[in-house]
Design a protein around this motif. Structure first.
Motif, short mmCIF file in Angstrom:
data_model
loop_
_atom_site.label_atom_id
_atom_site.label_comp_id
_atom_site.label_asym_id
_atom_site.label_seq_id
_atom_site.Cartn_x
_atom_site.Cartn_y
_atom_site.Cartn_z
N VAL A 80 0.83 -1.21 0.00
CA VAL A 80 0.00 0.00 0.00
C VAL A 80 0.86 1.25 0.00
CG1 VAL A 80 -1.75 1.29 1.26
CG2 VAL A 80 -1.90 -1.20 1.13
N PRO B 207 0.49 -2.11 7.63
CA PRO B 207 -0.48 -1.01 7.63
C PRO B 207 -0.05 0.13 8.54
CG PRO B 207 -1.64 -3.07 7.71
CD PRO B 207 -0.19 -3.41 7.78
N GLY B 208 -0.19 1.33 8.06
CA GLY B 208 0.24 2.52 8.80
C GLY B 208 0.68 3.55 7.79
N GLN C 110 -2.15 8.27 8.70
CA GLN C 110 -2.61 7.75 9.99
C GLN C 110 -1.85 8.39 11.14
OE1 GLN C 110 -2.22 6.00 7.28
NE2 GLN C 110 -3.66 4.33 7.11
N ALA D 8 -3.10 11.88 11.66
CA ALA D 8 -4.39 11.94 12.35
C ALA D 8 -4.21 11.78 13.85
CB ALA D 8 -5.33 10.87 11.80
N PRO E 73 -6.74 -3.43 6.06
CA PRO E 73 -6.42 -2.77 7.34
C PRO E 73 -5.93 -1.34 7.17
CG PRO E 73 -4.77 -4.42 6.79
CD PRO E 73 -5.88 -4.60 5.82
N ASP E 74 -5.29 -1.04 6.03
CA ASP E 74 -4.84 0.34 5.81
C ASP E 74 -6.01 1.30 5.75
OD1 ASP E 74 -1.74 0.45 4.97
OD2 ASP E 74 -2.62 -1.46 4.37
N LEU F 160 -7.62 1.73 9.22
CA LEU F 160 -6.90 2.69 10.07
C LEU F 160 -7.26 4.12 9.69
CD1 LEU F 160 -3.21 1.49 10.51
CD2 LEU F 160 -4.82 2.12 12.29
N ALA F 161 -7.23 4.41 8.39
CA ALA F 161 -7.54 5.76 7.93
C ALA F 161 -8.98 6.13 8.27
CB ALA F 161 -7.29 5.88 6.43
N ALA G 24 -9.28 6.76 12.12
CA ALA G 24 -8.57 7.95 12.59
C ALA G 24 -9.13 9.23 11.97
CB ALA G 24 -7.09 7.82 12.28
#
Lengths: 224, 89
Positions: free
Chosen positions: A54, A128-129, A133, A136, B51-52, B55-56, B59
């Motif tokens: 991603v 993921p991250g 993120q 935020a 999951p990405d 999360l977004a 949040a």
């Protein structure tokens, strides 16, 4: 609000049902085995400098999409700051200092939030991250600090705030421009530097976007 | 069987929360329901193995947007109160 007439309601119902039907049909008629571009991305993720597919797409393969997204956020803040500029004083103030419970809660939570933001940013390269993120979480930490009275609200008219808010986009654009000259294509990273450049851009974006998102809660200049 | 049931409950909750959030006459209640909607939507993204996006959504979509809506609501109320006070004078 005036009640809409039965005819208008029936028309709206028919319209939404038609749209729903069309979308459902489009979903159902999608080919079963299509993976889109996923195999291509997985095949070339090693070239991107990060191991999370991603992040590879967001910052490398389709980096200009992310660049423009940041520009859109900046434009949104400029629009919002115009709305705030002419506000009356008491309407423009965020509530402050919610008593000892909120203040001690904020004192305990804020360091943890900062660590979480840093972790999300770092984790973005392999799982993921990522910058958005992390930003935020940073903005949420900032908002908690403002609401508990530990920090002043963002001042949209101050030069330092404006510089901080623009800095992430400016760095991203600078890297893109340099690469355009050196490599001949927008955001075409040299193979050996791509991991470092992506992390640099993500770190700058996380910090600057965190402040940018927090700035939406900011104050315009008070009229004396 | 259990995953299908879970998905059905999540999908049902999503539609119900969206409907209640739009239809509630109390704006504050609508905002709270919108935040709940965002959190359930994040769970749905997790179920879709994204999951990405989850999360977004949690949040930004639920947290920050919810806070912005509450902030806007407080400002509108403060302005309305001031207008009311001015009219009384």
């Amino acid at each position: 609000m005036p009640k809409s007439s039965a005819g208008v309601r029936a028309l709206a119902l028919a319209g939404s049902l038609t749209l729903f039907g069309m979308l459902a049909w489009a979903m159902v008629s999608l080919p079963q085995e299509a993976n889109g571009l996923a195999p291509l991305v997985h095949e070339r993720v090693d070239e991107s400098g990060v191991s999370n597919p991603v992040t590879a797409v967001l910052l490398n393969f389709r980096g200009y999409d992310t660049l423009l997204e940041v520009a859109v956020l900046l434009l949104a803040l400029i629009g919002a700051s115009f709305l705030r500029a002419g506000e009356e004083e008491d309407a423009a103030r965020l509530p402050r200092g919610g008593g000892p419970v909120l203040v001690s809660f904020a004192r305990v939570t804020l360091p943890v939030m900062l660590v979480v933001a840093g972790y999300l940013l770092w984790a973005g390269s392999s799982m993921p991250g990522g910058a958005f993120q992390a930003a935020a979480v940073l903005a949420a930490a900032g908002l908690l600090a403002v609401l508990s009275g530990l920090a002043g609200a963002p001042r949209l008219y101050s030069r330092r705030w404006r510089a901080a808010v623009v800095s992430g986009f400016a760095l991203f654009l600078t890297v893109a421009a340099i690469l355009l000259v050196v490599e001949g294509a927008l955001l075409q990273y040299p193979r050996t530097l791509s991991g470092v450049l992506i992390l640099l851009i993500e770190a700058a974006l996380a910090a600057s976007l965190g402040l940018l998102l927090l700035a939406f809660f900011g104050e315009g200049r008070q009229r004396e | 069987m259990i995953p299908v049931l879970l998905d059905a409950v999540l999908a049902g909750m999503l539609v119900w929360l969206a409907w209640r959030s739009l239809a509630s006459a109390d704006v504050f209640k609508g905002v709270v329901l919108f935040i709940a909607f965002g959190l359930v939507l994040a769970l749905v993204w997790v179920r879709l193995e994204a999951p990405d996006v989850a999360l977004a959504e949690a949040a930004i979509g639920s947290g920050l947007t919810g806070a912005l809506l509450l902030d806007a609501l407080a400002r509108i109320r403060a302005r309305a109160k001031k207008a009311g006070d001015d009219a009384e004078e």
